[in-house]
Motif scaffolding. Structure first.
Motif, PDB file in Angstrom:
ATOM      1  N   ASP A 174       0.677  -1.207  -0.122  1.00  0.00           N
ATOM      2  CA  ASP A 174       0.001   0.132   0.218  1.00  0.00           C
ATOM      3  C   ASP A 174       0.963   1.337   0.092  1.00  0.00           C
ATOM      4  N   VAL A 175       1.850   1.383   0.722  1.00  0.00           N
ATOM      5  CA  VAL A 175       2.867   2.344   1.128  1.00  0.00           C
ATOM      6  C   VAL A 175       3.502   2.554  -0.574  1.00  0.00           C
ATOM      7  N   GLU A 176       4.018   1.608  -1.254  1.00  0.00           N
ATOM      8  CA  GLU A 176       4.641   1.315  -2.417  1.00  0.00           C
ATOM      9  C   GLU A 176       3.393   2.020  -3.378  1.00  0.00           C
ATOM     10  N   ASP A 177       2.231   1.573  -3.325  1.00  0.00           N
ATOM     11  CA  ASP A 177       1.379   2.317  -4.268  1.00  0.00           C
ATOM     12  C   ASP A 177       1.283   3.693  -4.084  1.00  0.00           C
ATOM     13  N   PHE A 178       1.406   4.245  -2.787  1.00  0.00           N
ATOM     14  CA  PHE A 178       1.422   5.639  -2.491  1.00  0.00           C
ATOM     15  C   PHE A 178       2.669   6.305  -3.153  1.00  0.00           C
ATOM     16  N   ILE A 179       3.794   5.633  -3.031  1.00  0.00           N
ATOM     17  CA  ILE A 179       4.857   6.475  -3.482  1.00  0.00           C
ATOM     18  C   ILE A 179       4.918   6.551  -5.212  1.00  0.00           C
ATOM     19  N   ALA A 180       4.373   5.417  -5.770  1.00  0.00           N
ATOM     20  CA  ALA A 180       4.425   5.716  -7.125  1.00  0.00           C
ATOM     21  C   ALA A 180       3.383   6.590  -7.813  1.00  0.00           C
ATOM     22  N   SER A 181       2.261   6.569  -6.820  1.00  0.00           N
ATOM     23  CA  SER A 181       1.092   7.684  -7.091  1.00  0.00           C
ATOM     24  C   SER A 181       1.417   9.007  -7.046  1.00  0.00           C
ATOM     25  N   ASP A 182       2.166   9.543  -5.995  1.00  0.00           N
ATOM     26  CA  ASP A 182       2.391  10.891  -5.528  1.00  0.00           C
ATOM     27  C   ASP A 182       3.803  11.249  -5.943  1.00  0.00           C
ATOM     28  N   PRO A 183       4.080  12.192  -7.167  1.00  0.00           N
ATOM     29  CA  PRO A 183       5.475  12.533  -7.539  1.00  0.00           C
ATOM     30  C   PRO A 183       5.798  13.434  -6.410  1.00  0.00           C
ATOM     31  N   VAL A 184       5.192  14.433  -5.644  1.00  0.00           N
ATOM     32  CA  VAL A 184       6.091  15.198  -4.873  1.00  0.00           C
ATOM     33  C   VAL A 184       6.413  14.382  -3.499  1.00  0.00           C
ATOM     34  N   HIS A 185       5.269  13.689  -2.795  1.00  0.00           N
ATOM     35  CA  HIS A 185       5.361  13.190  -1.565  1.00  0.00           C
ATOM     36  C   HIS A 185       5.963  11.694  -1.601  1.00  0.00           C
ATOM     37  N   GLY A 186       5.717  11.233  -2.596  1.00  0.00           N
ATOM     38  CA  GLY A 186       6.267   9.768  -2.777  1.00  0.00           C
ATOM     39  C   GLY A 186       7.508   9.384  -2.492  1.00  0.00           C
ATOM     40  N   PRO A 187       8.372  10.170  -3.360  1.00  0.00           N
ATOM     41  CA  PRO A 187       9.895   9.786  -3.114  1.00  0.00           C
ATOM     42  C   PRO A 187      10.254  10.530  -1.756  1.00  0.00           C
ATOM     43  N   VAL A 188       9.521  11.608  -1.128  1.00  0.00           N
ATOM     44  CA  VAL A 188      10.147  11.834   0.231  1.00  0.00           C
ATOM     45  C   VAL A 188       9.771  10.687   1.361  1.00  0.00           C
ATOM     46  N   LEU A 189       8.525  10.320   1.084  1.00  0.00           N
ATOM     47  CA  LEU A 189       7.996   9.026   2.064  1.00  0.00           C
ATOM     48  C   LEU A 189       9.061   7.971   1.800  1.00  0.00           C
ATOM     49  N   LYS A 190       9.498   7.767   0.514  1.00  0.00           N
ATOM     50  CA  LYS A 190      10.580   6.383   0.453  1.00  0.00           C
ATOM     51  C   LYS A 190      11.740   6.761   1.131  1.00  0.00           C
ATOM     52  N   THR A 191      12.231   7.961   1.110  1.00  0.00           N
ATOM     53  CA  THR A 191      13.780   8.373   1.667  1.00  0.00           C
ATOM     54  C   THR A 191      13.486   8.205   2.977  1.00  0.00           C
ATOM     55  N   ALA A 192      12.238   8.549   3.683  1.00  0.00           N
ATOM     56  CA  ALA A 192      12.064   8.594   5.089  1.00  0.00           C
ATOM     57  C   ALA A 192      12.175   7.077   5.576  1.00  0.00           C
ATOM     58  N   ARG A 193      11.495   6.219   4.752  1.00  0.00           N
ATOM     59  CA  ARG A 193      11.197   4.997   5.289  1.00  0.00           C
ATOM     60  C   ARG A 193      12.905   4.195   4.997  1.00  0.00           C
ATOM     61  N   GLU A 194      13.545   4.762   3.787  1.00  0.00           N
ATOM     62  CA  GLU A 194      15.133   4.192   3.936  1.00  0.00           C
ATOM     63  C   GLU A 194      15.804   4.549   5.146  1.00  0.00           C
ATOM     64  N   ALA A 195      15.442   5.762   5.872  1.00  0.00           N
ATOM     65  CA  ALA A 195      15.979   6.483   6.784  1.00  0.00           C
ATOM     66  C   ALA A 195      15.877   5.392   7.969  1.00  0.00           C
ATOM     67  N   VAL A 196      14.736   4.746   8.121  1.00  0.00           N
ATOM     68  CA  VAL A 196      14.313   3.636   9.390  1.00  0.00           C
ATOM     69  C   VAL A 196      15.216   2.651   9.278  1.00  0.00           C
ATOM     70  N   GLN A 197      15.619   2.177   8.201  1.00  0.00           N
ATOM     71  CA  GLN A 197      16.480   0.895   8.016  1.00  0.00           C
ATOM     72  C   GLN A 197      17.824   1.355   8.531  1.00  0.00           C
ATOM     73  N   TYR A 198      18.539   2.653   8.425  1.00  0.00           N
ATOM     74  CA  TYR A 198      19.625   3.210   8.753  1.00  0.00           C
ATOM     75  C   TYR A 198      19.463   2.848  10.427  1.00  0.00           C
ATOM     76  N   GLY A 199      18.362   3.328  11.139  1.00  0.00           N
ATOM     77  CA  GLY A 199      18.323   3.463  12.515  1.00  0.00           C
ATOM     78  C   GLY A 199      18.125   2.185  13.111  1.00  0.00           C
ATOM     79  N   LEU A 200      17.476   1.263  12.549  1.00  0.00           N
ATOM     80  CA  LEU A 200      17.340  -0.298  12.699  1.00  0.00           C
ATOM     81  C   LEU A 200      18.661  -0.918  12.742  1.00  0.00           C
ATOM     82  N   THR A 201      19.277  -0.589  11.611  1.00  0.00           N
ATOM     83  CA  THR A 201      20.793  -1.167  11.713  1.00  0.00           C
ATOM     84  C   THR A 201      21.589  -0.790  12.824  1.00  0.00           C
TER      85      THR A 201
END
Length: 109
Positions: A21-48
């Motif tokens: 569902d999140v990936e669908d949003f990222i693909a559908s919103d050219p402004v906020h989608g890439p930002v949300l994708k980057t924020a999700r990547e940042a969580v992986q840094y935190g978890l690691t």
């Protein structure tokens, strides 16, 4: 918190969403989608960072916990600089996702 007020103060919570569902949003919103994708990547840094911090300070339960917290914080800071999160408004993108999800699941306006 004002971005989230429509989603926090609800009689009925929003339904759960999946990664697809999140990936669908990222693909559908050219402004906020890439930002949300980057924020999700940042969580992986935190978890690691959290896992590494806990691993390297393992011993007593308190040091394990403190190492995890330190690692999370350090990992988040690395993500902040590496992914340049300080340049974007991740909270606004998360709020846009919640609005999108509410419309999709509840047929809202």
């Amino acid at each position: 918190m004002s971005n989230y007020s429509n989603f926090i103060k609800r009689d009925k919570p929003l339904t759960s969403w999946s990664n697809s569902d999140v990936e669908d949003f990222i693909a559908s919103d050219p402004v906020h989608g890439p930002v949300l994708k980057t924020a999700r990547e940042a969580v992986q840094y935190g978890l690691t960072g959290s896992a590494l911090g806990a691993l390297f300070t393992a011993g007593a339960g308190l040091s394990f916990l403190a190492g995890g917290v330190f690692g999370w914080t350090f990992g988040h800071e690395i993500a902040n600089h590496t992914l340049q999160l300080y340049r974007v408004d991740t909270l606004a993108s998360e709020a846009k996702f919640l609005e999108w999800w509410k419309r999709k699941t509840e047929g809202g306006h």
